[in-house]
Write an enzyme that holds these catalytic residues in place. Structure first.
Site, mmCIF file in Angstrom:
data_model
loop_
_atom_site.group_PDB
_atom_site.id
_atom_site.type_symbol
_atom_site.label_atom_id
_atom_site.label_comp_id
_atom_site.label_asym_id
_atom_site.label_seq_id
_atom_site.Cartn_x
_atom_site.Cartn_y
_atom_site.Cartn_z
ATOM 1 N N HIS A 90 0.834 -1.215 0.000
ATOM 2 C CA HIS A 90 0.000 0.000 0.000
ATOM 3 C C HIS A 90 0.868 1.266 0.000
ATOM 4 O O HIS A 90 0.661 2.167 -0.822
ATOM 5 C CB HIS A 90 -0.902 -0.036 1.242
ATOM 6 C CG HIS A 90 -1.673 1.222 1.498
ATOM 7 N ND1 HIS A 90 -2.993 1.364 1.138
ATOM 8 C CD2 HIS A 90 -1.314 2.391 2.082
ATOM 9 C CE1 HIS A 90 -3.416 2.579 1.491
ATOM 10 N NE2 HIS A 90 -2.419 3.223 2.075
ATOM 11 N N GLU A 91 1.841 1.330 0.883
ATOM 12 C CA GLU A 91 2.696 2.527 0.949
ATOM 13 C C GLU A 91 3.494 2.704 -0.342
ATOM 14 O O GLU A 91 3.650 3.821 -0.835
ATOM 15 C CB GLU A 91 3.645 2.464 2.157
ATOM 16 C CG GLU A 91 2.953 2.472 3.522
ATOM 17 C CD GLU A 91 1.913 3.573 3.696
ATOM 18 O OE1 GLU A 91 2.080 4.671 3.121
ATOM 19 O OE2 GLU A 91 0.915 3.337 4.394
ATOM 20 N N HIS A 94 1.412 4.358 -2.908
ATOM 21 C CA HIS A 94 1.426 5.832 -2.854
ATOM 22 C C HIS A 94 2.630 6.358 -3.628
ATOM 23 O O HIS A 94 2.513 7.292 -4.412
ATOM 24 C CB HIS A 94 1.526 6.321 -1.409
ATOM 25 C CG HIS A 94 0.237 6.209 -0.644
ATOM 26 N ND1 HIS A 94 -0.961 6.670 -1.138
ATOM 27 C CD2 HIS A 94 -0.038 5.718 0.603
ATOM 28 C CE1 HIS A 94 -1.921 6.449 -0.238
ATOM 29 N NE2 HIS A 94 -1.385 5.862 0.829
ATOM 30 N N HIS A 100 -5.880 7.076 -2.013
ATOM 31 C CA HIS A 100 -6.731 6.038 -1.412
ATOM 32 C C HIS A 100 -8.016 5.826 -2.210
ATOM 33 O O HIS A 100 -8.618 6.777 -2.690
ATOM 34 C CB HIS A 100 -7.095 6.420 0.025
ATOM 35 C CG HIS A 100 -5.922 6.359 0.943
ATOM 36 N ND1 HIS A 100 -5.677 7.293 1.912
ATOM 37 C CD2 HIS A 100 -4.915 5.451 1.020
ATOM 38 C CE1 HIS A 100 -4.562 6.970 2.554
ATOM 39 N NE2 HIS A 100 -4.082 5.863 2.026
ATOM 40 N N TYR A 149 -8.908 1.342 2.262
ATOM 41 C CA TYR A 149 -8.922 1.122 3.718
ATOM 42 C C TYR A 149 -9.973 0.075 4.077
ATOM 43 O O TYR A 149 -10.925 -0.130 3.340
ATOM 44 C CB TYR A 149 -9.285 2.425 4.434
ATOM 45 C CG TYR A 149 -8.118 3.336 4.725
ATOM 46 C CD1 TYR A 149 -6.881 3.166 4.120
ATOM 47 C CD2 TYR A 149 -8.274 4.390 5.629
ATOM 48 C CE1 TYR A 149 -5.836 4.025 4.404
ATOM 49 C CE2 TYR A 149 -7.226 5.256 5.914
ATOM 50 C CZ TYR A 149 -6.007 5.072 5.296
ATOM 51 O OH TYR A 149 -4.975 5.912 5.570
HETATM 52 ZN ZN ZN Z 1 -2.279 5.184 2.589
#
Ligand code: ZN
Length: 400
Positions: A90-91, A94, A100, A149
């Protein structure tokens, strides 16, 4: 901003404890997820201006990264609660350039936000973005995205949901996600305009050049007489003699980069495998050369560093599979070189197929299956049509 050539330069700070620590291994595994499924390549920093600097902050639980390439050094934080495969992917997402999923302008059609359940101060994380702030890349809302999320993200008591799907589909916690979603992969390829995974081979990742759909960037060398060419509808490249003597024919790979010292999944040895055939009377040779650089920031390979790592002078009449173990710690470039001498018969040929560049150790340790022997033999019966000035080779037999 996007990373040029889909190549993300990274540096791992000492706090991560590379290369031995489990954290370092997990980070490498997360990067490998992108390598295996997308055209994104992570390359260890070797002096570039723009790079991601990954650090482990044991005093904080927080995981964060800027979106896309910001320019200059940009840090990516992995606190003590971030050391899960899904969270690191996930990071890194980015850093690749993604926001998101639950902030999409159309998210209200797919999820309900329970504002009263969110920890005070964290509501901005649930804000909806405007259509002009995000590129949806023509992809539908995706609960399975690594950028989504879960139900209990920033829940004030950990039990009251902050996000609920309208479809009833379970979103599930990020830390349990074990892969990029199908849509994540398509988004990467759309964002970076990549045609397929192997389009960019400038960074350490196993490549397989089938010659059916791509040649991994291999191209003819300049100033060579014997041009390597792909025969139509067959899966090899071929260099044929239709004149006598002369400059060798070179077939050159793009620049390939060294393995990182932190990367225990690859190196220090690698294996180059391919099928080859040499056919015809007289003297000819086929060789595989490797040029290296000491420093990746240098722009040109110098001929002085060229090493012949494999060669054959034997006319074989059939395909043979070759295995060449090489040192892959330095950036390198590969060149197949064909040389026909003046006594070589017209119509003599050399061909290579199914070139693999594997980063997982010496050839005798590679477990992966050998690609099938090329099913078609190169055309070796050539009929010469003479005109006043030159001789043209015409293939007469295509398949046997
Ligand atoms: Zn994030």
């Amino acid at each position: 901003m996007l990373w040029p050539h889909a190549a993300i330069v990274y540096r791992v700070e000492d706090s991560v404890g590379c290369p031995e620590s489990p954290q370092c291994q997990l980070l490498m595994k997360a990067m490998d997820e992108y390598h295996r499924k997308s055209c994104i390549r992570f390359k260890e920093w070797t002096g570039e201006d723009d790079y991601v600097s990954v650090f482990f902050n044991p005093d904080s639980g927080s995981c964060w990264s800027p979106v896309g390439m910001v320019g200059d050094k940009q840090r990516l934080s992995l606190g003590q609660r971030c050391w899960y495969f899904g969270i690191i992917v996930h990071e890194l997402g980015h850093a690749v350039g993604f926001w998101h999923e639950m902030n999409r302008p159309d998210r209200d059609e797919h999820i309900v936000i329970d504002w009263q359940n969110i920890i005070r101060g964290f509501t901005p994380a649930f804000r909806k973005m405007r259509a002009d702030q995000v590129n949806l890349l023509d992809e539908k809302f995706d609960y399975k995205s690594v950028m989504m999320y879960d139900e209990y993200a920033f829940s004030k008591d950990g039990k009251s949901p902050t996000i609920q799907s309208r479809s009833g589909e379970v979103i599930g916690p990020l830390w349990m996600k074990n892969s990029l979603s199908e849509s994540d992969i398509r988004r990467i390829h759309k964002l970076y305009q990549c045609k397929d995974n192997n389009q960019m081979v400038s960074f350490p990742y196993n490549v397989h050049c089938t010659f059916k759909d791509h040649v991994c960037g291999f191209k003819n060398g300049e100033f060579t007489i014997w041009k390597w060419k792909t025969e139509e509808k067959v899966n090899y490249v071929i260099s044929t003699l239709d004149n006598s003597g002369g400059t060798p024919g070179k077939f050159i790979s793009p620049n390939l980069y060294p393995v990182s010292k932190n990367d225990k999944l690859r190196g220090p040895s690698g294996c180059i495998r391919f099928w080859s055939i040499l056919e015809g009377e007289g003297t000819m040779s086929l060789s595989l050369n490797m040029e290296t650089l000491d420093d990746v920031t240098q722009l040109t390979f110098n001929e002085g560093s060229t090493q012949t790592v494999w060669s054959s002078q034997q006319s074989t009449k059939n395909w043979n599979h070759q295995n060449v173990t090489v040192d892959i710690t330095k950036p390198f470039r590969l060149t197949f070189q064909s040389q026909f001498y003046s006594d070589a018969s017209k119509g003599a040929l050399m061909a290579v197929a199914e070139i693999e560049i594997l980063y997982n150790g010496p050839c005798d340790s590679i477990r992966r299956n050998i690609p099938q022997k090329p099913v078609v033999k190169p055309i070796h019966q050539l009929q010469f049509v003479e005109d006043l000035h030159n001789i043209t080779a015409v293939p007469v037999d295509t398949d046997y």
